[in-house]
Design a protein around this motif. Sequence first.
Motif, PDB file in Angstrom:
ATOM      1  N   LYS A 115       0.867  -1.183   0.000  1.00 29.42           N
ATOM      2  CA  LYS A 115       0.000   0.000   0.000  1.00 29.42           C
ATOM      3  C   LYS A 115       0.903   1.232   0.000  1.00 29.42           C
ATOM      4  O   LYS A 115       1.995   1.218   0.603  1.00 29.42           O
ATOM      5  CB  LYS A 115      -0.878   0.004   1.262  1.00 29.42           C
ATOM      6  CG  LYS A 115      -1.658   1.273   1.489  1.00 29.42           C
ATOM      7  CD  LYS A 115      -2.715   1.495   0.407  1.00 29.42           C
ATOM      8  CE  LYS A 115      -3.413   2.847   0.612  1.00 29.42           C
ATOM      9  NZ  LYS A 115      -4.341   3.132  -0.524  1.00 29.42           N
ATOM     10  N   SER A 116       0.466   2.304  -0.670  1.00 31.92           N
ATOM     11  CA  SER A 116       1.243   3.550  -0.620  1.00 31.92           C
ATOM     12  C   SER A 116       1.406   3.962   0.836  1.00 31.92           C
ATOM     13  O   SER A 116       0.445   3.924   1.625  1.00 31.92           O
ATOM     14  CB  SER A 116       0.516   4.654  -1.394  1.00 31.92           C
ATOM     15  OG  SER A 116       0.455   4.323  -2.775  1.00 31.92           O
ATOM     16  N   ASN A 167     -13.564   4.215  -4.943  1.00 36.92           N
ATOM     17  CA  ASN A 167     -12.966   4.184  -3.608  1.00 36.92           C
ATOM     18  C   ASN A 167     -12.492   5.554  -3.198  1.00 36.92           C
ATOM     19  O   ASN A 167     -12.047   6.350  -4.030  1.00 36.92           O
ATOM     20  CB  ASN A 167     -11.796   3.187  -3.553  1.00 36.92           C
ATOM     21  CG  ASN A 167     -10.470   3.853  -3.908  1.00 36.92           C
ATOM     22  OD1 ASN A 167      -9.827   4.477  -3.060  1.00 36.92           O
ATOM     23  ND2 ASN A 167     -10.083   3.756  -5.164  1.00 36.92           N
ATOM     24  N   SER A 168     -12.604   5.794  -1.883  1.00 40.18           N
ATOM     25  CA  SER A 168     -11.949   6.948  -1.309  1.00 40.18           C
ATOM     26  C   SER A 168     -11.363   6.485   0.014  1.00 40.18           C
ATOM     27  O   SER A 168     -11.841   6.858   1.095  1.00 40.18           O
ATOM     28  CB  SER A 168     -12.931   8.112  -1.114  1.00 40.18           C
ATOM     29  OG  SER A 168     -12.237   9.237  -0.608  1.00 40.18           O
ATOM     30  N   MET A 169     -10.362   5.592  -0.069  1.00 40.59           N
ATOM     31  CA  MET A 169      -9.807   4.956   1.114  1.00 40.59           C
ATOM     32  C   MET A 169      -9.153   5.956   2.067  1.00 40.59           C
ATOM     33  O   MET A 169      -9.206   5.799   3.282  1.00 40.59           O
ATOM     34  CB  MET A 169      -8.798   3.878   0.730  1.00 40.59           C
ATOM     35  CG  MET A 169      -9.286   2.853  -0.275  1.00 40.59           C
ATOM     36  SD  MET A 169     -10.770   2.016   0.250  1.00 40.59           S
ATOM     37  CE  MET A 169     -10.094   0.916   1.467  1.00 40.59           C
ATOM     38  N   GLY A 170      -8.491   6.965   1.463  1.00 44.86           N
ATOM     39  CA  GLY A 170      -7.833   7.984   2.290  1.00 44.86           C
ATOM     40  C   GLY A 170      -6.481   7.549   2.825  1.00 44.86           C
ATOM     41  O   GLY A 170      -6.090   7.930   3.947  1.00 44.86           O
ATOM     42  N   LEU A 171      -5.800   6.708   2.058  1.00 42.07           N
ATOM     43  CA  LEU A 171      -4.410   6.320   2.375  1.00 42.07           C
ATOM     44  C   LEU A 171      -4.259   5.577   3.708  1.00 42.07           C
ATOM     45  O   LEU A 171      -3.349   5.872   4.495  1.00 42.07           O
ATOM     46  CB  LEU A 171      -3.516   7.573   2.385  1.00 42.07           C
ATOM     47  CG  LEU A 171      -2.576   7.753   1.223  1.00 42.07           C
ATOM     48  CD1 LEU A 171      -1.902   9.110   1.306  1.00 42.07           C
ATOM     49  CD2 LEU A 171      -1.529   6.666   1.203  1.00 42.07           C
ATOM     50  N   PRO A 172      -5.112   4.591   4.002  1.00 41.25           N
ATOM     51  CA  PRO A 172      -4.892   3.808   5.223  1.00 41.25           C
ATOM     52  C   PRO A 172      -3.612   2.976   5.064  1.00 41.25           C
ATOM     53  O   PRO A 172      -3.453   2.288   4.073  1.00 41.25           O
ATOM     54  CB  PRO A 172      -6.114   2.908   5.298  1.00 41.25           C
ATOM     55  CG  PRO A 172      -6.569   2.752   3.887  1.00 41.25           C
ATOM     56  CD  PRO A 172      -6.237   4.053   3.211  1.00 41.25           C
ATOM     57  N   ASN A 181       4.080   7.323  -5.895  1.00 45.17           N
ATOM     58  CA  ASN A 181       2.669   7.528  -6.223  1.00 45.17           C
ATOM     59  C   ASN A 181       2.348   9.007  -6.289  1.00 45.17           C
ATOM     60  O   ASN A 181       2.201   9.667  -5.262  1.00 45.17           O
ATOM     61  CB  ASN A 181       1.791   6.838  -5.161  1.00 45.17           C
ATOM     62  CG  ASN A 181       0.324   6.938  -5.493  1.00 45.17           C
ATOM     63  OD1 ASN A 181      -0.069   7.559  -6.484  1.00 45.17           O
ATOM     64  ND2 ASN A 181      -0.503   6.338  -4.653  1.00 45.17           N
ATOM     65  N   SER A 194      -0.403  10.103  -7.617  1.00 43.95           N
ATOM     66  CA  SER A 194      -1.776  10.140  -8.146  1.00 43.95           C
ATOM     67  C   SER A 194      -2.832   9.695  -7.139  1.00 43.95           C
ATOM     68  O   SER A 194      -3.854   9.127  -7.522  1.00 43.95           O
ATOM     69  CB  SER A 194      -1.842   9.241  -9.376  1.00 43.95           C
ATOM     70  OG  SER A 194      -1.098   8.048  -9.171  1.00 43.95           O
ATOM     71  N   CYS A 195      -2.596   9.932  -5.845  1.00 47.15           N
ATOM     72  CA  CYS A 195      -3.672   9.595  -4.917  1.00 47.15           C
ATOM     73  C   CYS A 195      -4.748  10.674  -5.034  1.00 47.15           C
ATOM     74  O   CYS A 195      -4.476  11.857  -4.780  1.00 47.15           O
ATOM     75  CB  CYS A 195      -3.187   9.534  -3.467  1.00 47.15           C
ATOM     76  SG  CYS A 195      -4.553   9.121  -2.341  1.00 47.15           S
ATOM     77  N   PRO A 196      -5.971  10.291  -5.414  1.00 46.74           N
ATOM     78  CA  PRO A 196      -7.011  11.297  -5.646  1.00 46.74           C
ATOM     79  C   PRO A 196      -7.886  11.572  -4.418  1.00 46.74           C
ATOM     80  O   PRO A 196      -8.855  12.319  -4.522  1.00 46.74           O
ATOM     81  CB  PRO A 196      -7.856  10.626  -6.740  1.00 46.74           C
ATOM     82  CG  PRO A 196      -7.772   9.172  -6.431  1.00 46.74           C
ATOM     83  CD  PRO A 196      -6.419   8.934  -5.777  1.00 46.74           C
ATOM     84  N   ASN A 197      -7.531  10.968  -3.296  1.00 45.05           N
ATOM     85  CA  ASN A 197      -8.517  10.952  -2.203  1.00 45.05           C
ATOM     86  C   ASN A 197      -8.063  11.597  -0.897  1.00 45.05           C
ATOM     87  O   ASN A 197      -8.576  11.270   0.164  1.00 45.05           O
ATOM     88  CB  ASN A 197      -8.936   9.504  -1.925  1.00 45.05           C
ATOM     89  CG  ASN A 197      -9.550   8.856  -3.139  1.00 45.05           C
ATOM     90  OD1 ASN A 197     -10.316   9.497  -3.874  1.00 45.05           O
ATOM     91  ND2 ASN A 197      -9.197   7.617  -3.380  1.00 45.05           N
ATOM     92  N   ASN A 233      -3.403   5.123 -12.345  1.00 43.60           N
ATOM     93  CA  ASN A 233      -4.113   5.056 -11.074  1.00 43.60           C
ATOM     94  C   ASN A 233      -5.603   5.185 -11.385  1.00 43.60           C
ATOM     95  O   ASN A 233      -6.012   5.259 -12.548  1.00 43.60           O
ATOM     96  CB  ASN A 233      -3.629   6.202 -10.154  1.00 43.60           C
ATOM     97  CG  ASN A 233      -3.755   5.862  -8.688  1.00 43.60           C
ATOM     98  OD1 ASN A 233      -4.777   5.360  -8.248  1.00 43.60           O
ATOM     99  ND2 ASN A 233      -2.688   6.137  -7.930  1.00 43.60           N
ATOM    100  N   SER A 234      -6.431   5.175 -10.364  1.00 40.92           N
ATOM    101  CA  SER A 234      -7.886   5.270 -10.589  1.00 40.92           C
ATOM    102  C   SER A 234      -8.243   6.579 -11.301  1.00 40.92           C
ATOM    103  O   SER A 234      -7.490   7.554 -11.242  1.00 40.92           O
ATOM    104  CB  SER A 234      -8.619   5.207  -9.241  1.00 40.92           C
ATOM    105  OG  SER A 234      -8.081   6.172  -8.358  1.00 40.92           O
TER     106      SER A 234
HETATM  107  O1  LIG Z   1      -7.621   6.470  -1.270  1.00 35.17           O
HETATM  108  C1  LIG Z   1      -6.526   5.868  -1.412  1.00 35.17           C
HETATM  109  O2  LIG Z   1      -5.835   5.423  -0.472  1.00 35.17           O
HETATM  110  C2  LIG Z   1      -6.066   5.713  -2.820  1.00 35.17           C
HETATM  111  N1  LIG Z   1      -7.025   5.344  -3.717  1.00 35.17           N
HETATM  112  C3  LIG Z   1      -6.747   5.250  -5.073  1.00 35.17           C
HETATM  113  O3  LIG Z   1      -7.622   4.908  -5.901  1.00 35.17           O
HETATM  114  N2  LIG Z   1      -5.486   5.500  -5.504  1.00 35.17           N
HETATM  115  C4  LIG Z   1      -4.489   5.861  -4.658  1.00 35.17           C
HETATM  116  O4  LIG Z   1      -3.347   6.080  -5.114  1.00 35.17           O
HETATM  117  C5  LIG Z   1      -4.803   5.963  -3.257  1.00 35.17           C
HETATM  118  I1  LIG Z   1      -3.269   6.473  -1.950  1.00 35.17           I
END
Ligand SMILES: O=C(O)c1[nH]c(=O)[nH]c(=O)c1I
Length: 308
Positions: free
Chosen positions: A44-45, A68-73, A124, A126-129, A190-191
């Motif tokens: 994971k990033s 997804n909008s995980m938010g870098l967990p 990375n 390109s994290c959009p979230n 990336n997404s």
């Molecule tokens: O929301 C995320 O953790 C996330 N979600 C993505 O779709 N791409 C990413 O690079 C990341 I860092």
Amino acid sequence: IGLSTTIAGVKFPGCFMNAAGALCVTRDELLALGRSKAGAIVTKSMTMEPRHGNPEPRYYGFPGGSINSMGLPNLGYRAYADLIPELKRCGKPVIASVAGLCEDDFPTIAEAINAAQPDLIEVNLSCPNIPGKPQIGYDAEASERLLKRVRRVITVPMGVKLPPYFDPAHHDAMGKVIGRCDVDFLNLINSVGNGLVVDPEREAVVIKPKGGFGGLGGTLIKPVALANVRAFYKIFQGRIPIIGTGGIVDGVDAFEHFLCGASAVQIGTVLVEEGLEVFGRLETELAALLEKKGYRAIEDCRGKLKEL
Ligand SMILES: O=C(O)c1[nH]c(=O)[nH]c(=O)c1I
């Protein structure tokens, strides 16, 4: 048919691997990838400090893809640095994905994770979230500044995970930046950032963060992923290896990425939806397809997309 491949001098026993973010946050998830048929382990990033990420629901799968909008967990870079030696004993390349909440985080994390000697490092952009944070990959100057700072502290092959671009002028601008930063591989894409999925029954969004906005993945983004693989393959005339990511759900999708110029591929949505067994299915499907078409190996079809 051998499905092994090589990226920046590193040999991968298989051409399928997880995309950063998919089933790769915890030690158990990473070791499970190590035991699976995946051709590599991608973390994971990672950020400076451990993060819980955004409130749930933050991932939603649906026919055609995911949002997804995980938010870098993630566990924080120190935990992944400690894990890398154990992961490397799984007998496949380990790719450390580096992110950050601000530009200064990246060189700090990169230098520390480089000391653990992953086989490759993927930056990375390109994290959009991250609420309030625009994607670095959409800012050419910031991308160049950051990549040059990170390149100086990384001694293993360094790659860049880029967002999708939707205009040839942007492909060209980022191609110039990449060409000036001594990048060893690209990971495209990336997404597709900040899409919105609506549930018409509930008349509501399907994920909690950011009013329902999130990164799109899966089948629906394949044409965007293929275009970006092809665009950068042509810009660099195949001289910078590309990992193709986006919309791969069966062997044919992977073959399309290779035709466009990819040297290896990553899976996200289909891995989250189907689980680790998907690697065996994809290898079987791709090997059968190559056999049927008379290709002996991936490099025999890479970049061979015909134009009309
Ligand atoms: O929301 C995320 O953790 C996330 N979600 C993505 O779709 N791409 C990413 O690079 C990341 I860092």
